[in-house]
Motif scaffolding. Structure first.
Motif, PDB file in Angstrom:
ATOM      1  N   ARG A 132       0.837  -1.203   0.000  1.00 51.93           N
ATOM      2  CA  ARG A 132       0.000   0.000   0.000  1.00 51.93           C
ATOM      3  C   ARG A 132       0.873   1.255   0.000  1.00 51.93           C
ATOM      4  O   ARG A 132       0.603   2.225  -0.728  1.00 51.93           O
ATOM      5  N   SER A 133       1.913   1.252   0.826  1.00 55.19           N
ATOM      6  CA  SER A 133       2.814   2.407   0.912  1.00 55.19           C
ATOM      7  C   SER A 133       3.518   2.654  -0.421  1.00 55.19           C
ATOM      8  O   SER A 133       3.614   3.792  -0.891  1.00 55.19           O
ATOM      9  N   ARG A 177       2.597  -2.365 -10.158  1.00 56.70           N
ATOM     10  CA  ARG A 177       2.836  -3.754 -10.535  1.00 56.70           C
ATOM     11  C   ARG A 177       3.735  -3.798 -11.769  1.00 56.70           C
ATOM     12  O   ARG A 177       3.521  -3.049 -12.727  1.00 56.70           O
ATOM     13  N   GLY A 178       4.746  -4.633 -11.738  1.00 55.87           N
ATOM     14  CA  GLY A 178       5.651  -4.778 -12.876  1.00 55.87           C
ATOM     15  C   GLY A 178       6.872  -3.883 -12.815  1.00 55.87           C
ATOM     16  O   GLY A 178       7.828  -4.090 -13.572  1.00 55.87           O
ATOM     17  N   ALA A 223       7.157  -5.222  -1.911  1.00 56.93           N
ATOM     18  CA  ALA A 223       7.296  -5.116  -3.361  1.00 56.93           C
ATOM     19  C   ALA A 223       6.742  -6.350  -4.056  1.00 56.93           C
ATOM     20  O   ALA A 223       6.059  -6.261  -5.086  1.00 56.93           O
ATOM     21  N   GLU A 224       7.018  -7.525  -3.477  1.00 53.00           N
ATOM     22  CA  GLU A 224       6.470  -8.752  -4.060  1.00 53.00           C
ATOM     23  C   GLU A 224       4.948  -8.768  -3.966  1.00 53.00           C
ATOM     24  O   GLU A 224       4.264  -9.178  -4.918  1.00 53.00           O
ATOM     25  N   ARG A 225       4.388  -8.314  -2.826  1.00 50.20           N
ATOM     26  CA  ARG A 225       2.942  -8.271  -2.670  1.00 50.20           C
ATOM     27  C   ARG A 225       2.319  -7.307  -3.686  1.00 50.20           C
ATOM     28  O   ARG A 225       1.227  -7.558  -4.203  1.00 50.20           O
ATOM     29  N   LEU A 226       3.018  -6.231  -4.010  1.00 45.42           N
ATOM     30  CA  LEU A 226       2.550  -5.272  -5.004  1.00 45.42           C
ATOM     31  C   LEU A 226       2.542  -5.879  -6.408  1.00 45.42           C
ATOM     32  O   LEU A 226       1.790  -5.437  -7.275  1.00 45.42           O
ATOM     33  N   GLY A 227       3.375  -6.889  -6.599  1.00 45.39           N
ATOM     34  CA  GLY A 227       3.518  -7.465  -7.935  1.00 45.39           C
ATOM     35  C   GLY A 227       4.666  -6.868  -8.700  1.00 45.39           C
ATOM     36  O   GLY A 227       4.739  -6.972  -9.932  1.00 45.39           O
TER      37      GLY A 227
END
Length: 422
Positions: free
Chosen positions: A107-108, A116-117, A139-143
């Protein structure tokens, strides 16, 4: 979320957190009983003012696991401070805690402009420090695509930023400047790289430092806030408006208190930030005194978010220097130094006792190519501006480029050489 709905969610989660801490943490239960309190006494958010504070020494006194609300076999991870000034502070996480932390970091990052990406170059230190793994999981959760670089090997950092075409840089602000400095020495212009966003935290930094980073790296420098005792990075973060840190109130309750009396201060008044966790399972924190000095506003941000905003941290209670009766934060001196002619954004403050009086020696570096004949004039200029803008008299030592120690993590800005207990 409308603030009225957010407040209802906070109360529900506060009551659950208080019940968890009371049932599972002996120190919390003892303090409640001493104060004549029970979890059922928390009927509104205002009732939190009746709860005792938690401070960093509580974690050290209960070392290693005395404040945990879960047995170690139910934990997924442990982090700890360096412990350079005594026993380290140890924090624990369940799998659900790790998942929530990853969500809040994602979220941050999204609030800061990451998507994402994106390729995210993560130069926060990995290991027991929460910064590296906190940013990594977020960062991984963001994609996003993570480059788990950690700190150090600065020449290689520059090469990989250019070769991998990262769009986002995560680092402490002081290490971001160290990366920029090495790039310039190599003849690499990071302003021509793919970097667009810098997510910087883990140490106080001034508006002048933000401007310096943005100019030299060519990014939008976004402030992110957190502390291990509460979660790690991602407790709050600026959005692209850069007008204060959005405190994620669905997971944390924020107060500002008078650091001397402990009294809760009204919105907009500067004081010490106090945070209560609302979703932590393993290590619930009730009214944790951060020592960070700031103020809060619930005025709606231009981005549309309704969460409270934590305005820029001006310093820490325990970092404040009292020099001949004047209260001074290192960030105040930084704001004078950064951007002055011929001065590099690297400095240290040496505090010494001379007779019965305290003295601050400011060690600064000149920019490469500055003639040594100009050092005395630069020293006079810096000393004059510190005196006129902050009100203290200092000794200014102007040094050659590369003299002030660089940090790969949190910068050590102050060396206090005064006798202990003096």
């Amino acid at each position: 979320m409308p603030r009225e709905q957010l407040a209802r969610l906070q109360l529900e989660r506060l009551q659950a957190t208080v019940a968890n801490a009371y049932a599972n943490v002996a120190l919390v239960r003892q303090r409640f009983e001493s104060a004549g309190l029970r979890p059922a006494d928390i009927r509104s958010l205002d009732d939190i003012a009746h709860l005792p504070f938690t401070v960093k020494t509580d974690l050290r006194d209960q070392y290693p696991f005395g404040l945990f609300a879960r047995p170690t076999q139910d934990l997924a991870r442990l982090h700890a401070s360096s412990g350079t000034t005594g026993k380290p502070t140890v924090v624990g996480y369940t799998l659900q805690d790790i998942s929530n932390w990853s969500d809040l970091m994602a979220r941050s990052m999204h609030a800061a402009g990451a998507r994402r990406g994106d390729i995210i170059h993560n130069a926060y230190g990995y290991g027991l420090f929460t910064g590296g793994l906190g940013a990594h999981y977020g960062a991984e959760r963001l994609g996003a695509v993570v480059v788990p670089m950690s700190g150090g090997s600065t020449e290689r950092q520059v090469a990989l930023i250019m070769d991998f075409k990262a769009r986002v840089l995560c680092a402490t602000p002081s290490y971001a400047l160290a990366i920029a400095e090495v790039a310039e020495q190599q003849g690499v212009d990071l302003r021509q790289s793919n970097l667009q966003i810098g997510l910087f935290g883990a140490e106080p930094w001034s508006a002048a430092m933000r401007h310096e980073i943005e100019e030299r790296i060519g990014v939008k420098a976004v402030d992110i806030y957190g502390l291990s005792e509460i979660m790690g990075p991602g407790v709050a973060c600026e959005c692209e408006c850069q007008e204060g840190l959005h405190g994620w109130e669905d997971n944390f309750l924020f107060e500002v208190i008078d650091p001397e009396t402990g009294k809760v201060l009204p919105e907009g008044q500067a004081g010490e930030l106090v945070i209560t966790t609302l979703t932590k399972q393993a290590l619930p924190m009730l009214r944790y005194r951060t020592r960070d000095i700031t103020k809060l506003t619930t005025q709606r941000c231009d981005c549309g978010r309704t969460h409270v905003r934590i305005l820029r941290i001006t310093g820490r209670n325990d970092d404040m220097l009292i020099i001949r009766g004047v209260n001074v934060y290192p960030s105040q001196i930084e704001s004078v130094l950064v951007g002055r002619p011929h001065i590099a954004p690297h400095y240290q403050l040496i505090v010494e006792r001379e007779g019965s009086l305290d003295n601050v020696r400011v060690e600064v570096e000149v920019l490469p190519g500055t003639p040594e004949a100009q050092f005395p004039a630069i020293s006079r200029d810096v000393r004059h501006h510190i005196k006129s803008m902050i009100g203290i008299t200092t000794t200014v030592a102007v040094q050659a480029p590369g003299t002030v120690p660089r940090s790969q993590g949190k910068a050590v800005r102050v060396r206090d050489l005064r006798p202990k207990g003096a």
